[in-house]
Design a protein around this motif. Structure first.
Motif, PDB file in Angstrom:
ATOM      1  N   THR A  15       3.916   7.778   7.627  1.00 56.23           N
ATOM      2  CA  THR A  15       3.127   7.399   6.456  1.00 56.23           C
ATOM      3  C   THR A  15       4.187   8.068   4.936  1.00 56.23           C
ATOM      4  N   SER A  16       4.775   9.197   5.987  1.00 53.16           N
ATOM      5  CA  SER A  16       5.691   9.182   4.450  1.00 53.16           C
ATOM      6  C   SER A  16       7.448   8.722   5.175  1.00 53.16           C
TER       7      SER A  16
ATOM      8  N   TRP B  90       0.901  -1.225   0.344  1.00 49.48           N
ATOM      9  CA  TRP B  90      -0.342   0.010   0.415  1.00 49.48           C
ATOM     10  C   TRP B  90       0.425   1.815  -0.031  1.00 49.48           C
ATOM     11  N   PHE B  91       2.569   1.363   0.108  1.00 49.48           N
ATOM     12  CA  PHE B  91       3.082   2.188   0.213  1.00 49.48           C
ATOM     13  C   PHE B  91       3.873   2.231  -0.935  1.00 49.48           C
TER      14      PHE B  91
ATOM     15  N   GLY C 196      -1.990   3.933  -0.070  1.00 52.26           N
ATOM     16  CA  GLY C 196      -1.680   3.747   1.509  1.00 52.26           C
ATOM     17  C   GLY C 196      -2.077   5.098   2.284  1.00 52.26           C
ATOM     18  N   ALA C 197      -1.551   6.095   1.349  1.00 52.71           N
ATOM     19  CA  ALA C 197      -1.301   6.849   2.546  1.00 52.71           C
ATOM     20  C   ALA C 197      -2.509   8.129   2.123  1.00 52.71           C
TER      21      ALA C 197
ATOM     22  N   ALA D 193      -4.943   6.200   4.840  1.00 54.54           N
ATOM     23  CA  ALA D 193      -4.662   6.691   6.026  1.00 54.54           C
ATOM     24  C   ALA D 193      -4.984   8.257   6.397  1.00 54.54           C
ATOM     25  N   GLU D 194      -4.819   8.961   5.682  1.00 53.83           N
ATOM     26  CA  GLU D 194      -4.842  10.485   5.835  1.00 53.83           C
ATOM     27  C   GLU D 194      -6.341  10.570   6.076  1.00 53.83           C
TER      28      GLU D 194
ATOM     29  N   VAL E  97       0.300  10.292  11.683  1.00 51.81           N
ATOM     30  CA  VAL E  97       0.059   9.493  10.823  1.00 51.81           C
ATOM     31  C   VAL E  97       0.542  10.163   9.616  1.00 51.81           C
ATOM     32  N   ARG E  98       0.750  11.370   9.629  1.00 49.45           N
ATOM     33  CA  ARG E  98       0.994  11.180   8.266  1.00 49.45           C
ATOM     34  C   ARG E  98       2.540  11.817   8.290  1.00 49.45           C
TER      35      ARG E  98
ATOM     36  N   LEU F 134       7.243   5.202   5.572  1.00 48.37           N
ATOM     37  CA  LEU F 134       7.114   4.276   5.506  1.00 48.37           C
ATOM     38  C   LEU F 134       7.083   4.191   3.681  1.00 48.37           C
ATOM     39  N   ILE F 135       6.649   5.234   2.930  1.00 46.30           N
ATOM     40  CA  ILE F 135       6.593   5.385   1.973  1.00 46.30           C
ATOM     41  C   ILE F 135       8.460   6.084   1.396  1.00 46.30           C
TER      42      ILE F 135
END
Length: 197
Positions: free
Chosen positions: A160-161, A110-111, A119-120, A123-124, A156-157, A163-164
């Motif tokens: 997510t960052s 997802w990332f 995924g981002a 998640a957002e 979460v951001r 993970l990406i």
């Protein structure tokens, strides 16, 4: 009437079966390329049956992410429950959650950065992910609900960052989280570091 409870259990089993099949597809394919036909075929059901449980692909994607978020949260909670220091529990919780996502082929897909990572986006927008993150933050220390909500959205951001766009290695990510995230989310008056001097 006595058999009514079975129908809800059947629906739950069917939903899990569909989401399990979707997870297998997500683990081996680009998430954006997994369609409803693919999922129906993998689950062994018709498209009509699939649409009875999930009205469209976005609803199915969201249901999958929410189910996995709950599972990850339960696993994470068990792994960090013995850590008494809130700052260390936060740091361990953040690093462990990223490890758990990365170790899952279905979740890590997802990332992927090939396109705009789906995924981002989820998640957002996910109220479930925001609520779980807020609950985690409240378990560290009580605070104003609005502050907790904003911190949860920001956290979460950040995750997510990472993970990406991962750090150089696990130690680098841990240092980034310890230096920049922990003091913002779980401030301390002494300003002491988590690491021994």
């Amino acid at each position: 009437m006595a058999g009514d409870w079975l129908s809800s259990r059947r629906a739950e089993v069917a939903t899990d079966r569909i989401l399990d099949a979707a997870g297998e597809l997500f683990a081996s394919n680009d998430v954006r390329n997994v369609g409803m036909n693919d999922i129906a075929r993998a689950a062994g059901c018709s498209r009509a049956t699939l649409y009875r449980y999930f009205e469209n692909r976005e609803v199915l994607y969201t249901a999958y992410v929410h189910r996995e978020a709950y599972r990850l949260y339960e696993q994470l909670t068990q792994l960090i429950e013995g850590i008494p220091d809130p700052r260390e529990r936060l740091l361990t919780g953040l690093t462990t959650s990223m490890t758990l996502v990365r170790e899952s082929p279905a979740l890590s897909s997802w990332f992927a950065t090939a396109d705009s990572p789906i995924g981002a986006e989820i998640a957002e927008e996910s109220e479930v992910i925001q609520a779980l993150t807020s609950g985690f933050l409240l378990s560290l220390r009580p605070d104003d609900p609005e502050v907790v909500h904003r911190r949860a959205r920001w956290l979460v951001r950040v995750l997510t960052s990472l993970l990406i766009f991962p750090g150089r290695d696990a130690e680098d990510e841990r240092a980034i989280l310890e230096e920049f995230v922990v003091p913002m989310v779980c401030p301390t008056d002494s300003g002491s570091s988590l690491r021994p001097h």
